[in-house]
Scaffold this motif. Structure first.
Motif, PDB file in Angstrom:
ATOM      1  N   GLU A 144      -7.022  52.650   0.352  1.00 47.70           N
ATOM      2  CA  GLU A 144      -8.041  51.931   1.116  1.00 47.70           C
ATOM      3  C   GLU A 144      -9.464  52.346   0.748  1.00 47.70           C
ATOM      4  O   GLU A 144     -10.338  51.511   0.541  1.00 47.70           O
ATOM      5  CB  GLU A 144      -7.808  52.154   2.597  1.00 47.70           C
ATOM      6  CG  GLU A 144      -8.236  50.953   3.418  1.00 47.70           C
ATOM      7  CD  GLU A 144      -7.500  50.917   4.734  1.00 47.70           C
ATOM      8  OE1 GLU A 144      -8.172  51.155   5.736  1.00 47.70           O
ATOM      9  OE2 GLU A 144      -6.271  50.703   4.744  1.00 47.70           O
ATOM     10  N   LYS A 145      -9.678  53.654   0.648  1.00 47.78           N
ATOM     11  CA  LYS A 145     -11.021  54.160   0.340  1.00 47.78           C
ATOM     12  C   LYS A 145     -11.475  53.702  -1.035  1.00 47.78           C
ATOM     13  O   LYS A 145     -12.619  53.311  -1.245  1.00 47.78           O
ATOM     14  CB  LYS A 145     -11.028  55.690   0.387  1.00 47.78           C
ATOM     15  CG  LYS A 145     -11.324  56.227   1.754  1.00 47.78           C
ATOM     16  CD  LYS A 145     -11.661  57.695   1.663  1.00 47.78           C
ATOM     17  CE  LYS A 145     -11.868  58.275   3.052  1.00 47.78           C
ATOM     18  NZ  LYS A 145     -11.561  59.699   3.100  1.00 47.78           N
ATOM     19  N   LYS A 172     -10.360  51.139  -2.654  1.00 41.87           N
ATOM     20  CA  LYS A 172     -10.546  49.684  -2.635  1.00 41.87           C
ATOM     21  C   LYS A 172     -11.932  49.332  -2.071  1.00 41.87           C
ATOM     22  O   LYS A 172     -12.630  48.457  -2.575  1.00 41.87           O
ATOM     23  CB  LYS A 172      -9.449  49.046  -1.785  1.00 41.87           C
ATOM     24  CG  LYS A 172      -9.335  47.547  -2.013  1.00 41.87           C
ATOM     25  CD  LYS A 172      -8.084  47.012  -1.348  1.00 41.87           C
ATOM     26  CE  LYS A 172      -8.205  45.533  -1.095  1.00 41.87           C
ATOM     27  NZ  LYS A 172      -7.856  44.623  -2.058  1.00 41.87           N
ATOM     28  N   TYR A 173     -12.317  50.058  -1.040  1.00 41.93           N
ATOM     29  CA  TYR A 173     -13.622  49.842  -0.420  1.00 41.93           C
ATOM     30  C   TYR A 173     -14.737  50.051  -1.457  1.00 41.93           C
ATOM     31  O   TYR A 173     -15.672  49.266  -1.573  1.00 41.93           O
ATOM     32  CB  TYR A 173     -13.781  50.810   0.759  1.00 41.93           C
ATOM     33  CG  TYR A 173     -15.079  50.691   1.507  1.00 41.93           C
ATOM     34  CD1 TYR A 173     -15.310  49.618   2.360  1.00 41.93           C
ATOM     35  CD2 TYR A 173     -16.082  51.652   1.354  1.00 41.93           C
ATOM     36  CE1 TYR A 173     -16.517  49.509   3.056  1.00 41.93           C
ATOM     37  CE2 TYR A 173     -17.289  51.552   2.042  1.00 41.93           C
ATOM     38  CZ  TYR A 173     -17.505  50.477   2.891  1.00 41.93           C
ATOM     39  OH  TYR A 173     -18.691  50.366   3.557  1.00 41.93           O
ATOM     40  N   GLU A 198     -14.687  47.240  -4.079  1.00 43.46           N
ATOM     41  CA  GLU A 198     -15.235  45.991  -3.515  1.00 43.46           C
ATOM     42  C   GLU A 198     -16.752  46.054  -3.423  1.00 43.46           C
ATOM     43  O   GLU A 198     -17.460  45.068  -3.659  1.00 43.46           O
ATOM     44  CB  GLU A 198     -14.660  45.730  -2.101  1.00 43.46           C
ATOM     45  CG  GLU A 198     -13.167  45.463  -2.061  1.00 43.46           C
ATOM     46  CD  GLU A 198     -12.784  44.080  -2.569  1.00 43.46           C
ATOM     47  OE1 GLU A 198     -13.680  43.302  -2.905  1.00 43.46           O
ATOM     48  OE2 GLU A 198     -11.561  43.803  -2.636  1.00 43.46           O
ATOM     49  N   LYS A 199     -17.253  47.212  -3.089  1.00 42.64           N
ATOM     50  CA  LYS A 199     -18.697  47.400  -2.996  1.00 42.64           C
ATOM     51  C   LYS A 199     -19.351  47.158  -4.368  1.00 42.64           C
ATOM     52  O   LYS A 199     -20.338  46.452  -4.487  1.00 42.64           O
ATOM     53  CB  LYS A 199     -18.986  48.826  -2.546  1.00 42.64           C
ATOM     54  CG  LYS A 199     -20.059  48.901  -1.490  1.00 42.64           C
ATOM     55  CD  LYS A 199     -20.263  50.326  -1.105  1.00 42.64           C
ATOM     56  CE  LYS A 199     -20.901  50.584   0.203  1.00 42.64           C
ATOM     57  NZ  LYS A 199     -21.518  49.774   1.080  1.00 42.64           N
TER      58      LYS A 199
END
Ligand code: G16
Length: 549
Positions: free
Chosen positions: A404-405, A407-408, A411-412
């Protein structure tokens, strides 16, 4: 014998756009620039050249009518290649040739270029045209269109747009809209969507408040920011100043990015509210600088070097968090403040390259990295991401194994790619990038300023009889001719601490530029004037000699 198909070329030239200026004109740092009244025939000829280039490249070419930071009475032209970048340098010589031959030599030069590059002259060709708000632009656009039509090209006029908008539209169209939708509306949508994604729910954070004074330089940058004000009103409070009507003579006058950077002073037309974040763009909105006046009335500038370091540190952080292996590099010119270069190398541990003035040089160099950040100190710059970088990020984003981290972070970075205009420096896209980063970090301008302290620096202009007597080497850091000038500069520089100075002839104005930096303001004021005086004495200065304080 001339093919009859080019006969219109000479007829149009002779009857409507005859060469009116005897002296030669040169394709400079960013195309041709001159008094607008001298440019009709140059525009006509650039119409011819753009059709040839479009047929050769088998893509749409852009032609932007603008003189950017120059005074309102000047105008100019910037040519845009199919990928949205500035026209390849090897064709600048052709542009100069086209601009300077006699009217009755035009057919011959067309034949020469057609033969040399084997240009398919029956192919259809489309030229995209944009113009800034100069009152001379519509009539120059007419001359340009006549040139396009004389070679049976198809002009498409996008009206008044910023230079980076036209670069964007050309890139979109030629990439079959992979880069975005090829309209002005498509541009707003792409940038606004990316910005909102980056912002998330956070409109204010820590020391960051979303209020900003925006100086539109009384030009196209003022007109176009309104589309963003409207769309971002729930998360940004952009107060627009310097939005005078077309033809009022106020374009860039005592305002705009070039004025603020050169004079290191607050522009006219903005209320002086202490500690309010301000930004100025230039006459075609491809440059931006930030600044504020503190509670003691002291002026603080955040120029292109500052913006570059802010973006570099941010991207570095998120690339690390993303875990994707990408190399990052930063490109500057000799005008970069020594303190910024030091900070990038030592604190950020990002490699720095120095190239000659002109976005075309910086852009080119930046393409050597996965993520290439480039800025001129005057606020002209952007970030380019290699195909490798984009592919890697996209595949990590899609991979179900990605945490998740991670991916964040990915995406940023992907949203950041969309908020920036990769084709060329773009004041508004850069503004959105800076606002994103400051908000993310919870920073006000004082926090931003804390990263390093600029060395006091100064820019001066010297008028000489012929600016071409100045030639330079080593990315403009050494003066080769006139002989003896560099020795003189070295001698002067050695009298001061942390000092550096160089001179070069401008490619957009008929002057020589002098830059210096040193340990104190007093030292730099002296040094700049002394170097300016040396230029005046050794390079044929005219008018009043610079006064050394
Ligand atoms: C143009 C170029 C910039 C350059 C500036 C000044 O900016 O695009 O790369 O830094 O001219 O160049 P010079 O020192 O040669 O006059 P703009 O914003 O005027 O198009």
């Amino acid at each position: 014998k001339m093919p009859s198909s080019y006969r219109t070329v000479y007829a149009f030239a002779r009857e409507m756009h005859p060469k009116t200026v005897k002296r030669d004109i040169q394709y400079g740092t960013a195309g041709f620039r001159d008094k607008a009244s001298n440019l009709g025939y140059v525009m006509y000829r650039m119409g011819l050249l753009s059709v040839l280039r479009a047929r050769y490249k088998k893509g749409i070419i852009g032609v932007m009518i603008t003189a950017s930071h120059n005074p309102e009475g000047d105008n100019g032209v910037k040519l845009i290649d199919p990928h949205g970048e500035m026209m390849e340098q090897s064709w600048e010589e052709w542009a100069t040739k086209f601009a300077n031959v006699q009217d009755d030599e035009l057919e011959a030069i067309i034949n020469e270029i057609v033969d040399k590059f084997n240009i398919p002259m029956t192919d259809r060709s489309v030229i995209y045209i944009g113009k800034d708000t100069r009152p001379s632009s519509p009539s120059l656009a007419k001359s340009l269109m006549d040139g396009i039509l004389a070679l049976s090209g198809k002009p498409v006029d996008f009206g008044i747009v910023t230079t980076p908008q036209l670069h964007y539209i050309v890139a979109c169209r030629n990439s079959h809209e992979e880069y975005g939708t090829a309209t002005e509306e498509g541009y707003y949508k792409k940038l606004v969507t990316a910005f909102k994604k980056l912002r998330g729910e956070n409109c204010e954070n820590g020391n960051y408040v979303n209020r900003l004074f925006y100086d539109g330089a009384n030009g196209v940058g003022a007109k176009k920011i309104k589309f963003f004000q409207e769309r971002l009103k729930d998360c940004m409070n952009i107060e627009l100043y310097n939005d005078a009507g077309i033809g009022t003579g106020k374009l860039n006058y005592l305002c705009g990015a070039d004025y603020v950077k050169t004079n290191q002073a607050y522009p006219t037309g903005l209320p002086i509210d202490p500690n309010v974040r301000c930004a100025s763009v230039d006459g075609d909105a491809d440059r931006i600088v930030y600044y504020f006046n503190d509670e003691n009335g002291k002026f603080h500038l955040f120029d292109g070097d500052r913006i570059a370091t802010l973006i570099a540190s941010y991207l570095k952080e998120w690339v690390e968090k993303s875990g994707v292996d990408l190399n990052l590099g930063l490109v500057q010119t000799a005008y970069a403040n020594g303190a910024s270069t030091e900070y990038i190398k030592k604190q950020l541990s990002v490699p720095v390259a120095c190239v000659s003035t002109g976005v075309k040089h910086l852009h080119h160099k930046a393409l050597e990295f996965d993520i290439g950040i480039y800025f001129e100190a005057n606020g002209h710059g952007t970030v380019v991401f290699s195909k490798n970088a984009k592919d890697k990020l996209r595949s990590v984003a899609k991979d179900p194994e990605t945490g998740e981290k991670q991916k964040y972070a990915v995406e940023k970075l992907l949203a950041f790619i969309d908020v920036i205009n990769e084709t060329v420096g773009d004041a508004i896209a850069d503004l959105l990038a800076v606002e994103t980063i400051l908000c993310d970090r919870g920073w006000d301008l004082k926090d931003w300023e804390n990263s390093y302290t600029d060395l006091p620096n100064k820019l001066m202009k010297v008028t000489v009889k012929d600016r071409n007597v100045i030639s330079t080497s080593d990315a403009e850091r050494k003066c080769v001719t006139p002989v003896g000038l560099q020795d003189e500069i070295d001698k002067l520089v050695s009298k001061y601490q942390k000092a550096r100075s160089f001179v070069r002839s401008s490619g957009t104005e008929d002057i020589v530029r002098v830059y210096a930096e040193a340990a104190t303001q007093e030292q730099v004021n002296k040094l700049t004037a002394e170097v300016a005086r040396a230029v005046y004495n050794l390079a044929g200065g005219i008018g009043e000699a610079p006064i050394v304080p």
